[in-house]
Design an enzyme around this catalytic site. Structure first.
Site, PDB file in Angstrom:
ATOM      1  N   ASN A 196      15.629   2.612   7.334  1.00 40.97           N
ATOM      2  CA  ASN A 196      16.726   2.058   6.237  1.00 40.97           C
ATOM      3  C   ASN A 196      16.099   1.259   5.486  1.00 40.97           C
ATOM      4  O   ASN A 196      15.036   0.463   5.678  1.00 40.97           O
ATOM      5  CB  ASN A 196      17.919   1.641   7.084  1.00 40.97           C
ATOM      6  CG  ASN A 196      18.518   2.566   8.021  1.00 40.97           C
ATOM      7  OD1 ASN A 196      18.742   3.711   7.363  1.00 40.97           O
ATOM      8  ND2 ASN A 196      18.784   2.259   9.217  1.00 40.97           N
ATOM      9  N   CYS A 197      16.605   0.928   4.135  1.00 43.16           N
ATOM     10  CA  CYS A 197      16.392  -0.175   3.301  1.00 43.16           C
ATOM     11  C   CYS A 197      16.267  -1.617   4.045  1.00 43.16           C
ATOM     12  O   CYS A 197      17.038  -1.906   4.852  1.00 43.16           O
ATOM     13  CB  CYS A 197      17.396  -0.402   2.270  1.00 43.16           C
ATOM     14  SG  CYS A 197      17.142  -1.375   0.963  1.00 43.16           S
ATOM     15  N   PRO A 198      15.105  -2.103   3.390  1.00 44.08           N
ATOM     16  CA  PRO A 198      14.221  -1.893   2.484  1.00 44.08           C
ATOM     17  C   PRO A 198      12.884  -1.185   2.870  1.00 44.08           C
ATOM     18  O   PRO A 198      12.059  -1.108   2.102  1.00 44.08           O
ATOM     19  CB  PRO A 198      13.926  -3.275   2.147  1.00 44.08           C
ATOM     20  CG  PRO A 198      13.640  -4.051   3.400  1.00 44.08           C
ATOM     21  CD  PRO A 198      14.913  -3.487   4.213  1.00 44.08           C
TER      22      PRO A 198
END
Length: 83
Positions: free
Chosen positions: A19-21
């Site tokens: 998941n981000c980042p």
């Protein structure tokens, strides 16, 4: 021209499940390791990559050759700038 999935790539980044980042952080490292003009295929499952990866390419002057979505998986083909 060939379909992106048929084009030979110089590297593949599998960011599935991240998941981000993390996907963009990994993309930065992988693209750095490519030769100028090299083609990188990115596989991701985080929907935020639909926004983040195109912005990454514009900001760092890489070419987003194509992007596709296949059953919740996001695929990107990025050509490293030649500078």
């Amino acid at each position: 021209m060939s379909h992106p999935e048929e084009m030979p790539v110089d590297g593949t980044l599998d960011a599935t499940g991240l998941n981000c980042p993390e996907p963009v952080m990994m993309l930065h490292q992988h693209i750095r390791d490519l030769p100028p003009g090299g083609l990188l295929k990115v596989i991701a499952t985080d929907p935020s990559t639909r926004r983040d990866i195109p912005k990454f390419c514009v900001f760092l002057d890489h070419e987003l050759v194509d992007q596709q979505e296949q059953a919740g998986t996001y695929l990107y083909w990025i050509r490293k700038n030649s500078v």
